[in-house]
Enzyme design. Structure first.
Site, PDB file in Angstrom:
ATOM      1  N   ASP A 133      25.535  82.041  36.082  1.00  0.00           N
ATOM      2  CA  ASP A 133      23.551  82.074  35.085  1.00  0.00           C
ATOM      3  C   ASP A 133      22.750  81.134  36.030  1.00  0.00           C
ATOM      4  O   ASP A 133      22.683  80.460  36.566  1.00  0.00           O
ATOM      5  CB  ASP A 133      24.511  81.205  34.435  1.00  0.00           C
ATOM      6  CG  ASP A 133      23.963  81.270  32.846  1.00  0.00           C
ATOM      7  OD1 ASP A 133      22.795  81.296  32.702  1.00  0.00           O
ATOM      8  OD2 ASP A 133      24.713  80.662  32.126  1.00  0.00           O
ATOM      9  N   SER A 140      23.093  76.925  25.165  1.00  0.00           N
ATOM     10  CA  SER A 140      22.283  76.841  25.702  1.00  0.00           C
ATOM     11  C   SER A 140      21.597  75.974  25.639  1.00  0.00           C
ATOM     12  O   SER A 140      22.100  74.740  26.020  1.00  0.00           O
ATOM     13  CB  SER A 140      21.651  78.113  25.696  1.00  0.00           C
ATOM     14  OG  SER A 140      20.296  78.394  26.455  1.00  0.00           O
ATOM     15  N   HIS A 182      23.797  84.786  30.768  1.00  0.00           N
ATOM     16  CA  HIS A 182      24.355  83.754  29.814  1.00  0.00           C
ATOM     17  C   HIS A 182      24.750  83.759  28.390  1.00  0.00           C
ATOM     18  O   HIS A 182      24.827  82.840  28.318  1.00  0.00           O
ATOM     19  CB  HIS A 182      22.615  83.726  29.758  1.00  0.00           C
ATOM     20  CG  HIS A 182      22.110  82.287  29.456  1.00  0.00           C
ATOM     21  ND1 HIS A 182      22.434  80.809  29.519  1.00  0.00           N
ATOM     22  CD2 HIS A 182      21.349  82.365  27.907  1.00  0.00           C
ATOM     23  CE1 HIS A 182      21.977  80.171  28.831  1.00  0.00           C
ATOM     24  NE2 HIS A 182      21.080  81.245  27.984  1.00  0.00           N
TER      25      HIS A 182
END
Length: 689
Positions: free
Chosen positions: A605, A519, A652
């Site tokens: 996502d 991320s 995610h």
């Protein structure tokens, strides 16, 4: 191959790539991936019995999550009774929703009502962010688990939930990526009445409900990235009483509330340097004017969590070099505080939620590290007694792994903590492969919980280094503030300093070094690859945030407004735009020799748009082509493999399904071994008896 035709893989190939080159670049890792799948399955089986906190004790039964459902048993039962199955939930969803796709759920957590009349269960879909909560009627008489009367309510999109009474449940819902509404479910009426009790209007505020440890106070916690507001209700008097505001929202004021004997015990960032301290206030006068200081941590000690146990406040703290410790503060005599030292390898702590039938004089928790399985402990604050629940023969302290804590000096003189795990002394790590972990955003600590695959790497001679760069929360709130918005480049400088320091003390070398992040952790990694790509041989990124500028320019995207406090506003602020442009991984790609990269992204996502990852990959392929086209054949280094592995789903954090998760991890290991030029590991041979 485990990738279906709906998955895509883009690769730069093994020759000078063309800009439109698309191929199945994962084929070269296929055999090694299968090998690591077998090794990882064996590793996970080996640690399948590690302690966890999925067991909840009620007044009459013990409840546990196992396999595809929830079971309960009392002391007289030899066989557990199954009270809920995942198939039952999936059938309920399909029966009630004509357009519902096929769901695959995992159980997240369970909550028992005060007198054990009902059980609320939260579930998460394996391939999406879809969340559910089902309420199960409990009975002393055995019911068949598939009895439809067992599930009395199914609620969509539930994020947090707590019981106020046996028949009243408060919960919040997740709409997109926002949680802004609190609902009350009343089971006393025949129609299960649902009413809205709170609605948050500010778009950057996230709302949750929670229960104090003594189960007397229900709170609505409304937090943005820079401020807090808490409303509370005393549920011992009535579950229908209006919520009372503790302290109105103020910019840069963060606080969290617990309860003790008619007093509020508050963790607030009103200490020196806007760090957390413990204050108290009467329940009848909760505002900031009534806050009185109870405990202020010493310099270099950051408070990470707080629990109120009997007449004591137990604080989870972290030192400047990252060591965990507990500080116990007497609420009757606050000056009588003492420190509980934890094992030096401890990097993560998980505190067990109190059970209905639990003694109120103890705190149960487990500690772990990336390579040390969880070990259970019990703390009796009144006695100052810490007891281990792990038998000596299986204690992580007896494992021959070394935890070394270093400090790297960053460009501005700040000392950045680095935690290194290795199996041989540092002097023997010069030729060892090194895997570096980094995050550095949102004030969150690096995830340092136990994972069998990391222990497997250590067994194969790797060193693992965790770089606690600014932007994270390891060293307190100021650690995060220093690398927010205009300070973001400091995280890149910190990562660079960590790598230089590791090499200088004899830990590995650039040709044997890989960096991994997920991320927002991809931002400092991508920025470093643009700045000094020769320091890294390979990069593994999951759900990577690589197009910072492009994402922040689109206010319609989820989290863009909330992320202004973290990354700035490049549309409305010229200075912010200059800073973001200076480090944005996508916008600073240039023709040069990049490390090989494995980018894993998820097609649905909503947190990190797939389009930005694809733009990054395509631009990187073009500049690599340009770079190698300008070089003579004799000058050419091996061309890096740039692989984008697009998986289906919207989760995610990666797949919930264990098989898919293992295959994804096996691919990462196969990629690392191949790109670092390492020989495949040899399994240990069993001795003949």
């Amino acid at each position: 191959m485990w990738l279906s035709s709906s998955f895509h893989c883009y690769s730069s190939g093994t020759s000078v790539p063309s800009a439109d080159h698309v191929c199945s670049g994962l084929e070269k890792y296929k055999d090694l991936q299968k090998y690591f799948c077998r090794r990882l399955k064996a590793a996970y089986r080996r640690f399948s019995n590690i302690p966890d906190h999925s067991v909840v004790s009620g007044h009459h039964y013990i409840y546990l999550i196992e396999g595809d459902g929830i079971f309960r048993m009392d002391k007289r039962q030899k066989q557990p009774e199954q009270i809920l199955t995942l198939r039952q939930v999936e059938k309920l969803v399909l029966d009630n929703e004509e357009t519902a796709p096929k769901f695959c759920f995992t159980i997240q957590r369970i909550r028992l009502s005060p007198q054990e009349k009902h059980l609320a269960v939260s579930l998460k879909c394996c391939h999406t962010e879809e969340r559910r909560c089902v309420v199960v009627r409990l009975s002393k008489k055995d019911l068949h688990p598939l009895d439809p009367q067992r599930i009395i309510v199914s609620l969509k999109k539930v994020f947090s939930f707590e019981w106020a009474t046996d028949d009243v449940l408060f919960y919040t819902t997740l709409e997109g990526l926002r949680s802004s509404t609190v609902f009350r479910l009343d089971l006393t009426s025949s129609e299960n009445k649902i009413t809205s009790v709170y609605e948050e209007t500010m778009p950057d505020v996230f709302v949750e409900v929670s229960l104090s440890r003594d189960r007397q106070i229900l709170t609505i916690n409304c937090n943005s990235r820079t401020s807090s507001e808490v409303l509370l209700s005393d549920i011992t008097t009535s579950s229908s009483q209006p919520f009372v505001l503790v302290q109105p929202r103020q910019q840069d004021l963060l606080y969290h509330v617990e309860h003790w004997r008619g007093m509020l015990i508050i963790l607030a960032n009103t200490g020196p340097g806007q760090e957390y301290q413990v204050v108290q206030a009467p329940l009848s006068q909760p505002s900031m004017d009534s806050w009185a200081s109870l405990f202020v941590p010493g310099p270099g000690t950051a408070i990470k969590d707080m629990e109120v146990v009997e007449n004591h406040c137990v604080l989870v703290t972290r030192t400047a070099v990252g060591e965990l410790a507990l500080i116990v503060v007497s609420l009757t005599h606050p000056k009588e505080a003492y420190i509980i030292q934890l094992p030096s390898w401890a990097c993560a702590i998980e505190i067990k939620d109190p059970d209905l039938a639990e003694q109120q004089n103890l705190l149960e928790f487990s500690i772990s590290s990336p390579v040390h399985p969880p070990a259970s402990y019990r703390l009796y604050p009144k006695k100052g007694l810490l007891l281990s629940g792990t038998e000596d023969r299986s204690s992580p302290e007896n494992l021959n792994y070394i935890t070394t804590r270093l400090e790297a000096c960053s460009q501005d003189g700040t000392l950045v903590p680095v935690t290194v795990f290795h199996a041989v002394p540092v002097e023997g790590l010069r030729d060892a492969p090194l895997l570096v972990y980094v995050y550095g955003a949102y004030g969150r600590d690096l995830n340092m919980e136990f994972y069998p695959e990391k222990k497997l790497l250590l067994e194969q001679g790797w060193a693992l280094a965790y770089c606690h760069i600014r932007g994270g929360g390891e060293c307190g709130l100021s650690w995060h503030r220093q690398a927010r918005v205009e300070g973001k480049p400091k995280g890149v400088e910190d990562l660079l300093a960590c790598l230089h320091h590791l090499f200088s003390v004899g830990v590995s070398s650039p040709s044997l070094t890989a960096v991994t992040a997920c991320s927002a952790g991809a931002v400092p990694v991508g920025a470093l690859c643009n700045k000094l790509p020769h320091l890294i041989r390979a990069v593994v990124l999951q759900a990577p945030f690589l197009d910072v500028l492009g994402t922040l320019e689109h206010h319609s995207l989820p989290l863009t407004l909330e992320d202004r406090d973290e990354w700035g506003d490049p549309v409305g602020n010229v200075k912010h735009r200059q800073v973001v442009t200076s480090y944005c991984p996508l916008h600073n790609i240039s023709p040069q020799h990049y490390p090989s990269m494995l980018l894993t992204a998820y097609s649905g996502d909503t947190r990190v748009p797939l389009a930005g990852v694809i733009r990054y990959m395509e631009k990187l392929k073009k500049v690599i082509h340009t770079h190698f086209s300008m070089k003579l054949k004799l000058e050419c280094d091996p061309i890096p493999n740039i692989i984008l592995n697009i998986q289906p789903g919207a989760n995610h954090n990666g797949p919930e399904d264990s098989e898919l998760m293992l295959k994804e991890e096996a691919l990462k290991l196969a990629f690392l071994y191949t790109e670092l030029g390492l020989d495949p590991p040899q399994p240990s041979r069993k001795r003949r008896r």
